[in-house]
Design a protein around this motif. Structure first.
Motif, PDB file in Angstrom:
ATOM      1  N   PRO A  71       0.827  -1.209   0.000  1.00 47.96           N
ATOM      2  CA  PRO A  71       0.000   0.000   0.000  1.00 47.96           C
ATOM      3  C   PRO A  71       0.863   1.262   0.000  1.00 47.96           C
ATOM      4  O   PRO A  71       2.002   1.249   0.475  1.00 47.96           O
ATOM      5  CB  PRO A  71      -0.794  -0.130   1.304  1.00 47.96           C
ATOM      6  CG  PRO A  71       0.069  -0.974   2.191  1.00 47.96           C
ATOM      7  CD  PRO A  71       0.765  -1.935   1.283  1.00 47.96           C
ATOM      8  N   PHE A  72       0.322   2.335  -0.557  1.00 50.26           N
ATOM      9  CA  PHE A  72       1.005   3.621  -0.507  1.00 50.26           C
ATOM     10  C   PHE A  72       0.922   4.188   0.907  1.00 50.26           C
ATOM     11  O   PHE A  72      -0.071   3.965   1.600  1.00 50.26           O
ATOM     12  CB  PHE A  72       0.365   4.597  -1.508  1.00 50.26           C
ATOM     13  CG  PHE A  72       0.701   4.301  -2.946  1.00 50.26           C
ATOM     14  CD1 PHE A  72       1.885   4.762  -3.504  1.00 50.26           C
ATOM     15  CD2 PHE A  72      -0.164   3.562  -3.739  1.00 50.26           C
ATOM     16  CE1 PHE A  72       2.195   4.515  -4.823  1.00 50.26           C
ATOM     17  CE2 PHE A  72       0.145   3.304  -5.063  1.00 50.26           C
ATOM     18  CZ  PHE A  72       1.330   3.774  -5.609  1.00 50.26           C
ATOM     19  N   TYR A  83     -15.133   3.695  -4.263  1.00 49.32           N
ATOM     20  CA  TYR A  83     -16.393   4.254  -3.781  1.00 49.32           C
ATOM     21  C   TYR A  83     -16.290   4.836  -2.375  1.00 49.32           C
ATOM     22  O   TYR A  83     -17.246   5.446  -1.884  1.00 49.32           O
ATOM     23  CB  TYR A  83     -17.497   3.192  -3.822  1.00 49.32           C
ATOM     24  CG  TYR A  83     -17.355   2.082  -2.799  1.00 49.32           C
ATOM     25  CD1 TYR A  83     -17.895   2.209  -1.529  1.00 49.32           C
ATOM     26  CD2 TYR A  83     -16.687   0.913  -3.111  1.00 49.32           C
ATOM     27  CE1 TYR A  83     -17.768   1.198  -0.591  1.00 49.32           C
ATOM     28  CE2 TYR A  83     -16.546  -0.099  -2.189  1.00 49.32           C
ATOM     29  CZ  TYR A  83     -17.091   0.042  -0.924  1.00 49.32           C
ATOM     30  OH  TYR A  83     -16.949  -0.962   0.004  1.00 49.32           O
ATOM     31  N   ASN A  84     -15.136   4.666  -1.719  1.00 49.23           N
ATOM     32  CA  ASN A  84     -14.974   5.258  -0.387  1.00 49.23           C
ATOM     33  C   ASN A  84     -13.523   5.662  -0.182  1.00 49.23           C
ATOM     34  O   ASN A  84     -12.660   5.436  -1.033  1.00 49.23           O
ATOM     35  CB  ASN A  84     -15.437   4.292   0.709  1.00 49.23           C
ATOM     36  CG  ASN A  84     -14.636   2.992   0.725  1.00 49.23           C
ATOM     37  OD1 ASN A  84     -13.527   2.906   0.196  1.00 49.23           O
ATOM     38  ND2 ASN A  84     -15.209   1.963   1.335  1.00 49.23           N
ATOM     39  N   ASN A  85     -13.245   6.253   0.971  1.00 51.61           N
ATOM     40  CA  ASN A  85     -11.898   6.742   1.264  1.00 51.61           C
ATOM     41  C   ASN A  85     -10.933   5.634   1.650  1.00 51.61           C
ATOM     42  O   ASN A  85      -9.746   5.876   1.836  1.00 51.61           O
ATOM     43  CB  ASN A  85     -11.953   7.785   2.390  1.00 51.61           C
ATOM     44  CG  ASN A  85     -12.728   9.028   1.992  1.00 51.61           C
ATOM     45  OD1 ASN A  85     -12.733   9.399   0.817  1.00 51.61           O
ATOM     46  ND2 ASN A  85     -13.398   9.668   2.944  1.00 51.61           N
ATOM     47  N   LEU A  86     -11.424   4.413   1.786  1.00 49.94           N
ATOM     48  CA  LEU A  86     -10.588   3.272   2.156  1.00 49.94           C
ATOM     49  C   LEU A  86     -10.086   2.501   0.944  1.00 49.94           C
ATOM     50  O   LEU A  86      -9.395   1.496   1.090  1.00 49.94           O
ATOM     51  CB  LEU A  86     -11.377   2.334   3.079  1.00 49.94           C
ATOM     52  CG  LEU A  86     -11.874   2.957   4.399  1.00 49.94           C
ATOM     53  CD1 LEU A  86     -12.713   1.941   5.186  1.00 49.94           C
ATOM     54  CD2 LEU A  86     -10.702   3.433   5.242  1.00 49.94           C
ATOM     55  N   GLY A  87     -10.460   2.947  -0.243  1.00 46.30           N
ATOM     56  CA  GLY A  87     -10.011   2.283  -1.461  1.00 46.30           C
ATOM     57  C   GLY A  87     -10.905   1.164  -1.928  1.00 46.30           C
ATOM     58  O   GLY A  87     -10.516   0.370  -2.789  1.00 46.30           O
ATOM     59  N   GLY A  88     -12.117   1.063  -1.368  1.00 47.96           N
ATOM     60  CA  GLY A  88     -13.069   0.060  -1.839  1.00 47.96           C
ATOM     61  C   GLY A  88     -13.383   0.282  -3.308  1.00 47.96           C
ATOM     62  O   GLY A  88     -13.709   1.392  -3.725  1.00 47.96           O
ATOM     63  N   LYS A  89     -13.333  -0.762  -4.101  1.00 52.86           N
ATOM     64  CA  LYS A  89     -13.364  -0.633  -5.557  1.00 52.86           C
ATOM     65  C   LYS A  89     -14.768  -0.772  -6.131  1.00 52.86           C
ATOM     66  O   LYS A  89     -15.575  -1.574  -5.652  1.00 52.86           O
ATOM     67  CB  LYS A  89     -12.444  -1.703  -6.170  1.00 52.86           C
ATOM     68  CG  LYS A  89     -12.279  -1.629  -7.676  1.00 52.86           C
ATOM     69  CD  LYS A  89     -11.330  -2.717  -8.160  1.00 52.86           C
ATOM     70  CE  LYS A  89     -11.174  -2.696  -9.670  1.00 52.86           C
ATOM     71  NZ  LYS A  89     -10.274  -3.786 -10.157  1.00 52.86           N
ATOM     72  N   TYR A  90     -15.056   0.029  -7.151  1.00 55.02           N
ATOM     73  CA  TYR A  90     -16.223  -0.219  -7.998  1.00 55.02           C
ATOM     74  C   TYR A  90     -15.860  -1.363  -8.949  1.00 55.02           C
ATOM     75  O   TYR A  90     -15.078  -1.190  -9.879  1.00 55.02           O
ATOM     76  CB  TYR A  90     -16.566   1.016  -8.830  1.00 55.02           C
ATOM     77  CG  TYR A  90     -17.320   2.110  -8.115  1.00 55.02           C
ATOM     78  CD1 TYR A  90     -18.669   1.960  -7.792  1.00 55.02           C
ATOM     79  CD2 TYR A  90     -16.697   3.310  -7.796  1.00 55.02           C
ATOM     80  CE1 TYR A  90     -19.378   2.966  -7.157  1.00 55.02           C
ATOM     81  CE2 TYR A  90     -17.397   4.335  -7.157  1.00 55.02           C
ATOM     82  CZ  TYR A  90     -18.731   4.153  -6.839  1.00 55.02           C
ATOM     83  OH  TYR A  90     -19.429   5.158  -6.212  1.00 55.02           O
ATOM     84  N   ASN A  91     -16.429  -2.541  -8.725  1.00 53.20           N
ATOM     85  CA  ASN A  91     -16.123  -3.690  -9.582  1.00 53.20           C
ATOM     86  C   ASN A  91     -16.958  -3.731 -10.844  1.00 53.20           C
ATOM     87  O   ASN A  91     -16.709  -4.553 -11.725  1.00 53.20           O
ATOM     88  CB  ASN A  91     -16.322  -4.998  -8.804  1.00 53.20           C
ATOM     89  CG  ASN A  91     -15.164  -5.290  -7.877  1.00 53.20           C
ATOM     90  OD1 ASN A  91     -14.021  -4.943  -8.169  1.00 53.20           O
ATOM     91  ND2 ASN A  91     -15.450  -5.913  -6.747  1.00 53.20           N
ATOM     92  N   SER A  92     -17.952  -2.864 -10.934  1.00 53.63           N
ATOM     93  CA  SER A  92     -18.829  -2.897 -12.103  1.00 53.63           C
ATOM     94  C   SER A  92     -19.386  -1.504 -12.379  1.00 53.63           C
ATOM     95  O   SER A  92     -19.337  -0.608 -11.537  1.00 53.63           O
ATOM     96  CB  SER A  92     -19.984  -3.890 -11.892  1.00 53.63           C
ATOM     97  OG  SER A  92     -20.739  -3.536 -10.748  1.00 53.63           O
ATOM     98  N   SER A 136     -13.838   8.311  -6.096  1.00 60.44           N
ATOM     99  CA  SER A 136     -12.664   8.871  -6.778  1.00 60.44           C
ATOM    100  C   SER A 136     -12.215   7.913  -7.871  1.00 60.44           C
ATOM    101  O   SER A 136     -12.628   6.753  -7.921  1.00 60.44           O
ATOM    102  CB  SER A 136     -11.512   9.102  -5.786  1.00 60.44           C
ATOM    103  OG  SER A 136     -11.089   7.875  -5.204  1.00 60.44           O
ATOM    104  N   GLY A 137     -11.361   8.414  -8.760  1.00 65.63           N
ATOM    105  CA  GLY A 137     -10.829   7.575  -9.835  1.00 65.63           C
ATOM    106  C   GLY A 137     -11.742   7.536 -11.051  1.00 65.63           C
ATOM    107  O   GLY A 137     -12.679   8.325 -11.190  1.00 65.63           O
ATOM    108  N   SER A 138     -11.477   6.564 -11.923  1.00 64.15           N
ATOM    109  CA  SER A 138     -12.224   6.478 -13.173  1.00 64.15           C
ATOM    110  C   SER A 138     -12.213   5.047 -13.706  1.00 64.15           C
ATOM    111  O   SER A 138     -11.436   4.207 -13.258  1.00 64.15           O
ATOM    112  CB  SER A 138     -11.622   7.427 -14.226  1.00 64.15           C
ATOM    113  OG  SER A 138     -10.276   7.067 -14.503  1.00 64.15           O
TER     114      SER A 138
END
Length: 280
Positions: free
Chosen positions: A33-34, A215-224, A267-269
């Motif tokens: 992790p960063f 989808y959150n500040n903990l790095g939880g990913k949008y998988n779809s 965040s992200g894309s």
């Protein structure tokens, strides 16, 4: 060379009548992790004779997956932001080690090799580009990944952000559409769909090419990603595009793409390849 404004775009320019060079900003897969705390010693133990496919990315501390993006690679550019926990100017150096081998033919390849670049940290951001010969760049295509280890030479200096830009002949056909997780996340009174125009009565495939959306500040990913359109029966239909497989549709309307989430914490894309296919 690189900057954060540039890293939101895709560039294409023609080099011949037959091929063009495209530049994509790819999200690295990092094994810690960063912020990152790697040193030059993390390159020790590199086996020059291990020719198993996938060894380079297994050994390295990071890699980018190019298997969906390129038929050939012209250049690989790195930019890393460092952070010094002490006072005064940033000490030591930052650098990157790139792993590769020379491809002589479809059946014969050379031993593993590594290339390195580094410089002093007069400024907290380090950047460099590698322009490998065709034989070495073919190893990236064969592996489907570009393996590397970023590092600093002072233990009080960490790497807080890493950006990768790869140029080469693209294998992507059709359109590459990018959803912004903050703009296109539909939540309570927030967000808007991204609409993409298509021709009716034709079959399209939609495939996720790059996904660094959280989808959150903990790095939880949008998988779809959600998709809405009018189908061939004239009915409104909603489908899901995930990271695993392309989705095929025959729309009678434009396609609307979206996330379901809270735009405030997203965040992200996500980049999606939308193309016509001949399966009718």
């Amino acid at each position: 060379m690189l900057n954060k404004a540039i890293l939101t775009s895709v560039f294409i320019f023609s080099i011949s009548a037959q091929a063009s060079i495209s530049t994509y900003n790819l999200t690295p897969v990092v094994k810690s992790p960063f912020p990152l705390s790697y040193s030059e010693l993390d390159a020790n133990g590199f086996d020059l004779n291990n020719k198993e496919l996938g060894y380079l990315s297994e050994f390295s501390k990071a890699y980018v997956d190019i298997s969906k993006h390129f038929d050939s690679v012209e250049s690989v550019c790195f930019e890393m932001d460092t952070e010094y926990s002490g006072n005064g100017s940033t000490p030591g150096e930052a650098g990157v080690t790139l792993y590769k081998y020379f491809v002589y033919s479809d059946t014969y390849r050379g031993d593993n090799r590594q290339s390195g670049r580094s410089s002093s940290l007069a400024r907290p951001t380090f950047s460099t580009c590698f322009n490998e010969s065709e034989g070495f760049s073919k190893s990236f295509i064969r592996e489907g990944k570009i393996a590397f280890t970023p590092y600093t030479t002072d233990s009080s200096v960490t790497i807080r952000e890493l950006r990768i830009q790869v140029s080469g002949v693209s294998k992507i056909k059709g359109d590459l559409v990018t959803l912004n997780a903050q703009l296109n996340a539909l939540g309570t009174d927030s967000g808007e769909m991204l609409t993409h125009s298509v021709e009716p009565n034709l079959t399209y495939s939609l495939e996720i090419m790059e996904n660094n959306a959280s989808y959150n500040n903990l790095g939880g990913k949008y998988n779809s990603v959600g998709m809405s359109y009018v189908n061939i029966d004239g009915d409104k239909e909603v489908k899901v595009i995930n990271d695993l497989n392309p989705v095929y549709i025959k729309p009678q309307s434009d396609i609307s793409l979206f996330f379901i989430g809270d735009a405030t914490h997203s965040s992200g894309s996500v980049s999606i390849n939308i193309k016509k296919v001949n399966i009718d």
